[in-house]
Each structure stands twice: as C-alpha cells, then as structure tokens.
Design a protein around this motif. Structure first.
Motif, PDB file in Angstrom:
ATOM      1  N   ALA A 161      23.018   9.251 -19.449  1.00 19.93           N
ATOM      2  CA  ALA A 161      23.415  10.303 -20.390  1.00 19.93           C
ATOM      3  C   ALA A 161      22.873  11.655 -19.933  1.00 19.93           C
ATOM      4  CB  ALA A 161      22.889   9.977 -21.784  1.00 19.93           C
ATOM      5  N   PRO A 162      23.673  12.718 -20.061  1.00 23.40           N
ATOM      6  CA  PRO A 162      23.196  14.048 -19.666  1.00 23.40           C
ATOM      7  C   PRO A 162      22.098  14.526 -20.612  1.00 23.40           C
ATOM      8  CG  PRO A 162      25.356  14.201 -20.702  1.00 23.40           C
ATOM      9  CD  PRO A 162      25.046  12.742 -20.563  1.00 23.40           C
ATOM     10  N   VAL A 163      21.172  15.333 -20.078  1.00 26.29           N
ATOM     11  CA  VAL A 163      20.100  15.926 -20.878  1.00 26.29           C
ATOM     12  C   VAL A 163      20.414  17.407 -21.029  1.00 26.29           C
ATOM     13  CG1 VAL A 163      17.625  16.369 -21.031  1.00 26.29           C
ATOM     14  CG2 VAL A 163      18.437  14.225 -20.017  1.00 26.29           C
ATOM     15  N   ALA A 164      20.734  17.829 -22.239  1.00 21.72           N
ATOM     16  CA  ALA A 164      21.083  19.222 -22.514  1.00 21.72           C
ATOM     17  C   ALA A 164      19.863  20.005 -22.972  1.00 21.72           C
ATOM     18  CB  ALA A 164      22.169  19.289 -23.582  1.00 21.72           C
ATOM     19  N   GLY A 165      19.861  21.305 -22.694  1.00 25.08           N
ATOM     20  CA  GLY A 165      18.804  22.191 -23.182  1.00 25.08           C
ATOM     21  C   GLY A 165      17.504  22.132 -22.412  1.00 25.08           C
ATOM     22  N   ALA A 166      17.522  21.586 -21.216  1.00 23.13           N
ATOM     23  CA  ALA A 166      16.302  21.458 -20.403  1.00 23.13           C
ATOM     24  C   ALA A 166      16.192  22.630 -19.424  1.00 23.13           C
ATOM     25  CB  ALA A 166      16.315  20.142 -19.631  1.00 23.13           C
ATOM     26  N   LYS A 167      14.973  23.112 -19.234  1.00 29.51           N
ATOM     27  CA  LYS A 167      14.732  24.231 -18.309  1.00 29.51           C
ATOM     28  C   LYS A 167      14.561  23.688 -16.891  1.00 29.51           C
ATOM     29  CE  LYS A 167      11.292  27.775 -17.290  1.00 29.51           C
ATOM     30  NZ  LYS A 167      10.011  28.360 -17.721  1.00 29.51           N
ATOM     31  N   ILE A 168      15.396  24.194 -15.978  1.00 30.84           N
ATOM     32  CA  ILE A 168      15.345  23.806 -14.570  1.00 30.84           C
ATOM     33  C   ILE A 168      14.901  25.021 -13.760  1.00 30.84           C
ATOM     34  CG2 ILE A 168      16.614  22.838 -12.614  1.00 30.84           C
ATOM     35  CD1 ILE A 168      16.473  20.970 -15.072  1.00 30.84           C
ATOM     36  N   VAL A 169      13.908  24.824 -12.916  1.00 28.21           N
ATOM     37  CA  VAL A 169      13.384  25.896 -12.072  1.00 28.21           C
ATOM     38  C   VAL A 169      13.831  25.645 -10.637  1.00 28.21           C
ATOM     39  CG1 VAL A 169      11.297  27.031 -11.220  1.00 28.21           C
ATOM     40  CG2 VAL A 169      11.400  26.221 -13.585  1.00 28.21           C
ATOM     41  N   PHE A 170      14.413  26.654 -10.020  1.00 29.45           N
ATOM     42  CA  PHE A 170      14.875  26.570  -8.637  1.00 29.45           C
ATOM     43  C   PHE A 170      13.930  27.384  -7.755  1.00 29.45           C
ATOM     44  CE2 PHE A 170      18.575  25.918 -11.302  1.00 29.45           C
ATOM     45  CZ  PHE A 170      19.238  24.867 -10.692  1.00 29.45           C
ATOM     46  N   THR A 213      15.896  30.470 -12.727  1.00 28.91           N
ATOM     47  CA  THR A 213      15.688  29.442 -13.746  1.00 28.91           C
ATOM     48  C   THR A 213      16.952  29.362 -14.586  1.00 28.91           C
ATOM     49  OG1 THR A 213      13.330  29.934 -13.815  1.00 28.91           O
ATOM     50  CG2 THR A 213      14.227  28.741 -15.679  1.00 28.91           C
ATOM     51  N   ALA A 214      17.342  28.145 -14.964  1.00 33.17           N
ATOM     52  CA  ALA A 214      18.538  27.959 -15.794  1.00 33.17           C
ATOM     53  C   ALA A 214      18.302  26.813 -16.773  1.00 33.17           C
ATOM     54  CB  ALA A 214      19.747  27.665 -14.910  1.00 33.17           C
ATOM     55  N   THR A 215      19.102  26.787 -17.821  1.00 39.54           N
ATOM     56  CA  THR A 215      19.027  25.740 -18.841  1.00 39.54           C
ATOM     57  C   THR A 215      20.245  24.831 -18.704  1.00 39.54           C
ATOM     58  OG1 THR A 215      17.857  27.242 -20.308  1.00 39.54           O
ATOM     59  CG2 THR A 215      18.856  25.318 -21.323  1.00 39.54           C
ATOM     60  N   THR A 216      20.031  23.530 -18.832  1.00 33.90           N
ATOM     61  CA  THR A 216      21.137  22.582 -18.699  1.00 33.90           C
ATOM     62  C   THR A 216      22.107  22.711 -19.879  1.00 33.90           C
ATOM     63  OG1 THR A 216      19.834  20.827 -19.760  1.00 33.90           O
ATOM     64  CG2 THR A 216      19.821  20.893 -17.351  1.00 33.90           C
ATOM     65  N   ASN A 217      23.396  22.546 -19.578  1.00 31.70           N
ATOM     66  CA  ASN A 217      24.432  22.599 -20.617  1.00 31.70           C
ATOM     67  C   ASN A 217      24.650  21.198 -21.193  1.00 31.70           C
ATOM     68  OD1 ASN A 217      25.981  21.213 -18.707  1.00 31.70           O
ATOM     69  ND2 ASN A 217      27.187  23.007 -18.128  1.00 31.70           N
ATOM     70  N   SER A 218      25.700  21.016 -21.977  1.00 31.21           N
ATOM     71  CA  SER A 218      25.956  19.723 -22.620  1.00 31.21           C
ATOM     72  C   SER A 218      26.243  18.614 -21.611  1.00 31.21           C
ATOM     73  CB  SER A 218      27.102  19.841 -23.614  1.00 31.21           C
ATOM     74  OG  SER A 218      28.289  20.242 -22.943  1.00 31.21           O
ATOM     75  N   ALA A 219      26.636  18.978 -20.402  1.00 29.35           N
ATOM     76  CA  ALA A 219      26.872  17.986 -19.339  1.00 29.35           C
ATOM     77  C   ALA A 219      25.620  17.742 -18.505  1.00 29.35           C
ATOM     78  CB  ALA A 219      28.018  18.443 -18.449  1.00 29.35           C
ATOM     79  N   GLY A 220      24.504  18.397 -18.869  1.00 26.57           N
ATOM     80  CA  GLY A 220      23.250  18.230 -18.138  1.00 26.57           C
ATOM     81  C   GLY A 220      23.148  19.091 -16.889  1.00 26.57           C
ATOM     82  N   LYS A 221      24.078  20.020 -16.700  1.00 25.85           N
ATOM     83  CA  LYS A 221      24.113  20.823 -15.481  1.00 25.85           C
ATOM     84  C   LYS A 221      23.538  22.220 -15.710  1.00 25.85           C
ATOM     85  CE  LYS A 221      27.123  22.091 -11.655  1.00 25.85           C
ATOM     86  NZ  LYS A 221      28.418  21.878 -11.029  1.00 25.85           N
ATOM     87  N   ALA A 222      22.692  22.641 -14.781  1.00 26.34           N
ATOM     88  CA  ALA A 222      22.119  23.992 -14.783  1.00 26.34           C
ATOM     89  C   ALA A 222      22.590  24.697 -13.528  1.00 26.34           C
ATOM     90  CB  ALA A 222      20.599  23.919 -14.807  1.00 26.34           C
TER      91      ALA A 222
END
Length: 133
Positions: free
Chosen positions: A64-73, A83-92
C-alpha cells in the motif's frame, strides 16, 4: 481497550480494587520500502538543474502507498538537493537547482532518497540515478 486503527476507546476491562499494574501492548511501526527512480540533469548558466527527482514509499508487506511522508533527496555525498511529500500514490517528486561547485561527477553518481520513519512506518532509503539531458 483502544482500537489503534481508529484511535478510539472501544471498551474497558475491570481491574479490581487494588490493581498491581497494567499491561500495554505496543504496536511496532509497519516496515516501509522506498524505491528511488531517476532524474535528468540540465546545465544552467551558473549551475545545474536536477529535474524530476522521484521516489515511491510503500508498506513492505501490503504494498500500500504511504501518503503524506517527507522524503529528503541528497547527493551520494550527502549534499541536500530537495525535499518533497508523498502524494496519495506514495510518490514524491521535486526539482533542485545546484551550484556548479558541487560538480558534475558528484551529480552523475546519482542521489539518495530517504524517509526518516514515523510512528506508523519504519525509515527507509534508496539510491536513484541522474542522467544528462
């Protein structure tokens, strides 16, 4: 009793007149998996633009995708990119403007996408590639 899915009280348990202690069951965070994609490198007048850095965060067991998570590049050497936040599909996804001083060689080694973890999911990181346009 607490339903951890809805975070609501669903019942009570009598403990008598002089309880000695109570037992609390901790639910550990679900394992998460981060999959980094690829990005494109474009030369600017005084630096580079790294376009479309992306990563997808999912629960390891369910997919299952994880939405609303902070991803650091970051670069593989640890330099921050964006830095980006994951969307409803889990993609940042994000773009980064980078100084020439960072170096073309460093950027072409790729990037690291990281999720630090939270109360519900474990941390995870992954390596992605950067290609010249």
């Amino acid at each position: 009793m607490i339903d951890t899915a809805s975070n609501t009280v669903v019942g009570s348990i009598p403990v008598g007149d002089r309880p000695v202690g109570i037992a609390i069951n901790f639910v550990p965070p679900a394992a998460a998996k981060l999959a980094a994609g690829s990005a494109q490198l474009q030369l600017r007048l005084l630096g580079f633009t790294v376009r479309s850095l992306d990563a997808t965060l999912t629960e390891t067991h369910t997919g299952a995708p994880v939405a609303g998570a902070k991803i650091v590049f970051r670069t593989v050497k640890g330099n921050p990119l964006c830095t980006a936040t994951t969307n409803s599909a889990g993609k940042a996804t994000c773009d980064a403007n980078v100084s020439l001083l960072l170096g073309l060689n460093t950027l072409l080694q790729g990037f690291t996408a990281s999720f630090a973890g939270d109360n519900e999911h474990t941390g995870s990181s992954s390596h992605g590639s950067i290609h010249l346009l």
